[in-house]
Scaffold this motif. Structure first.
Motif, PDB file in Angstrom:
ATOM      1  N   LEU A 268       0.826  -1.213   0.000  1.00 17.89           N
ATOM      2  CA  LEU A 268       0.000   0.000   0.000  1.00 17.89           C
ATOM      3  C   LEU A 268       0.857   1.258   0.000  1.00 17.89           C
ATOM      4  O   LEU A 268       0.500   2.252  -0.645  1.00 17.89           O
ATOM      5  CB  LEU A 268      -0.929  -0.007   1.210  1.00 17.89           C
TER       6      LEU A 268
ATOM      7  N   LEU B 126      -7.148   8.309  -5.239  1.00 11.43           N
ATOM      8  CA  LEU B 126      -7.117   6.953  -4.698  1.00 11.43           C
ATOM      9  C   LEU B 126      -6.178   6.818  -3.504  1.00 11.43           C
ATOM     10  O   LEU B 126      -6.274   5.852  -2.748  1.00 11.43           O
ATOM     11  CB  LEU B 126      -6.701   5.960  -5.789  1.00 11.43           C
ATOM     12  N   LYS B 127      -5.297   7.786  -3.306  1.00 16.38           N
ATOM     13  CA  LYS B 127      -4.365   7.695  -2.183  1.00 16.38           C
ATOM     14  C   LYS B 127      -5.109   7.683  -0.851  1.00 16.38           C
ATOM     15  O   LYS B 127      -4.639   7.095   0.114  1.00 16.38           O
ATOM     16  CB  LYS B 127      -3.344   8.817  -2.222  1.00 16.38           C
TER      17      LYS B 127
ATOM     18  N   LEU C  45      -8.018   6.171  -0.260  1.00 15.63           N
ATOM     19  CA  LEU C  45      -8.432   4.778  -0.068  1.00 15.63           C
ATOM     20  C   LEU C  45      -7.264   3.953   0.454  1.00 15.63           C
ATOM     21  O   LEU C  45      -7.417   3.163   1.395  1.00 15.63           O
ATOM     22  CB  LEU C  45      -8.953   4.197  -1.384  1.00 15.63           C
ATOM     23  N   TYR C  46      -6.094   4.148  -0.122  1.00 16.51           N
ATOM     24  CA  TYR C  46      -4.909   3.413   0.314  1.00 16.51           C
ATOM     25  C   TYR C  46      -4.519   3.785   1.744  1.00 16.51           C
ATOM     26  O   TYR C  46      -4.102   2.920   2.525  1.00 16.51           O
ATOM     27  CB  TYR C  46      -3.731   3.679  -0.615  1.00 16.51           C
TER      28      TYR C  46
ATOM     29  N   ASN D 260      -6.887   2.076   4.142  1.00 16.82           N
ATOM     30  CA  ASN D 260      -6.520   0.667   4.181  1.00 16.82           C
ATOM     31  C   ASN D 260      -5.256   0.464   5.015  1.00 16.82           C
ATOM     32  O   ASN D 260      -5.174  -0.466   5.817  1.00 16.82           O
ATOM     33  CB  ASN D 260      -6.322   0.161   2.763  1.00 16.82           C
TER      34      ASN D 260
ATOM     35  N   LEU E  47     -10.649  -3.979   2.050  1.00 16.11           N
ATOM     36  CA  LEU E  47     -10.184  -2.792   1.324  1.00 16.11           C
ATOM     37  C   LEU E  47      -8.955  -3.092   0.470  1.00 16.11           C
ATOM     38  O   LEU E  47      -8.707  -2.388  -0.513  1.00 16.11           O
ATOM     39  CB  LEU E  47      -9.894  -1.654   2.295  1.00 16.11           C
ATOM     40  N   SER E  48      -8.188  -4.113   0.822  1.00 16.63           N
ATOM     41  CA  SER E  48      -7.037  -4.486  -0.005  1.00 16.63           C
ATOM     42  C   SER E  48      -7.475  -4.983  -1.370  1.00 16.63           C
ATOM     43  O   SER E  48      -6.859  -4.652  -2.384  1.00 16.63           O
ATOM     44  CB  SER E  48      -6.202  -5.565   0.681  1.00 16.63           C
TER      45      SER E  48
ATOM     46  N   SER F  42      -8.543  -1.907  -3.180  1.00 15.10           N
ATOM     47  CA  SER F  42      -7.407  -1.042  -3.493  1.00 15.10           C
ATOM     48  C   SER F  42      -6.575  -1.584  -4.649  1.00 15.10           C
ATOM     49  O   SER F  42      -6.213  -0.839  -5.568  1.00 15.10           O
ATOM     50  CB  SER F  42      -6.522  -0.869  -2.265  1.00 15.10           C
TER      51      SER F  42
ATOM     52  N   PHE G 127      -6.184   0.099  -8.247  1.00 14.31           N
ATOM     53  CA  PHE G 127      -4.845   0.449  -8.718  1.00 14.31           C
ATOM     54  C   PHE G 127      -4.587  -0.130 -10.108  1.00 14.31           C
ATOM     55  O   PHE G 127      -4.106   0.568 -11.006  1.00 14.31           O
ATOM     56  CB  PHE G 127      -3.803  -0.062  -7.725  1.00 14.31           C
TER      57      PHE G 127
END
Length: 136
Positions: free
Chosen positions: A21, A33-34, A36-37, A40, A85-86, A89, A93
């Motif tokens: 991540l 999207l960062k 969301l990461y 996570n 969430l992984s 994610s 990505f």
């Protein structure tokens, strides 16, 4: 800690996914999207800290501190949300990278073919199970 049967899924895999991540955050540092990461990553940090606390203070131990009593729930929520969430994610990505890079399109194609094959195998096993119940 060495005698724990679940150490791989509760400690090592979240640490590896947290490192992944961080790499994904580096590539999308100017993208939305960062966030969301980061959420996570926060879930995995909670899960790892919760796991380490639970190893040190077992659940059956009667501790008057309230935060120790809440730690199993923190761990479960962190690890469940982290794994869920992984998946989201990594998928986001790869989809975002597929707009610009050919390697991501190849990964999406391989994942799609794998999903189709697994669905066909699942239907085959379901039919075999139904037939074995019918004949038995």
């Amino acid at each position: 800690m060495a005698k724990d049967n679940y150490i791989v899924g509760h400690l090592y895999v979240p640490i590896v996914l947290a490192i992944l991540l961080m790499v994904m955050i580096y590539f999308h540092r100017y993208h939305a999207l960062k966030y969301l990461y980061l959420i996570n990553l926060f879930c995995f940090i909670l899960a790892v800290v919760g796991y380490l606390v639970l190893i040190r203070h077992p659940v059956g131990y009667d501790d008057p501190r309230l935060w120790i009593q809440a730690m199993p729930f923190v761990f479960l929520i962190g690890i469940s949300a982290g794994y869920f969430l992984s998946i989201i994610s990594v998928t986001a990505f790869v989809i975002e990278q597929a707009q610009r890079h050919i390697w991501a399109k190849v990964v999406m194609g391989v994942a799609g073919v794998t999903l189709i094959v697994l669905c066909i195998i699942g239907v085959f096993l379901l039919i075999q199970g139904i037939l074995s119940l019918k004949s038995g």
